[in-house]
Design a protein around this motif. Sequence first.
Motif: not given
Length: 265
Positions: A142-151
């Motif tokens: 669970e990450v704070p933004n979409r970019y971190l989820a994407g990478i």
Amino acid sequence: MMFEGVLTKMQTEYTEPVNYYLVFENNYINFNQLIDKKIAIKFIKFECLSCHLDKPIYRQGFCKSCFFETPKAADWILKPELSQAHLDIEDRDLTYEKEVQLQPHIVYLANSSSIKVGVTRKSQVPTRWIDQGAHEAIEIVEVPNRYLAGITEVALKDHISDKTNWRKMLQNDIIDEDLPKYRETLKQYIPEEVLPYFIENNTETHITFPVAAYPLKPKSLNLGKTPEYEGVLKGIKGQYLIFEDQTVFNIRANEGLVVNIHVAP
């Protein structure tokens, strides 16, 4: 009963089994109540979900011009690793992009036809899994933004699929898997900057769907080629209506089409 309106993704309620609602402007259909009933679907016209004009739908419920203009169809929607709102960089509409991208996101494993990795906003759990027809799923990070989820998704795609076989999903040709075990195996491939967000201890979410009979050889209904169809509804899974004659109709793939739906008494 007669209903008419523009198709949008069915709304769902995480119950046992899942409840499905097709919402129109002035009314709605609870498809669970229509299993084993004869339903007729007729294509009327197009209605772009952005400009609301009667223009052919290009992709994702939008006409061609809106698809290349609306922030709701930008590349980062399907490729979250392209998100840049966390850098204060605009793609099409920075206000919208910050609203969507700068909120908690989940990277997950879901089992619908086989195990796949995916990304969704935390607020869309378990809706996203229901829409994919997954019978089991589990969060990885669970990450704070979409970019971190994407990478994270990009890193894991080298080791596990990010696709669903829709035919296999609809046939219910599935095997229960040990998702926590897969999660632990994949941990080594998570980017270093994301590792602090790894979820150590959680359990699988299990989902059941309202299906009386699964198709052996599902055939997809294309309203562009067959503007009128009639069949007996046997179930709903993912965003698909399943009919007795093996026909299946993907509501999500037909967003932006105005239809008339008649339910036999």
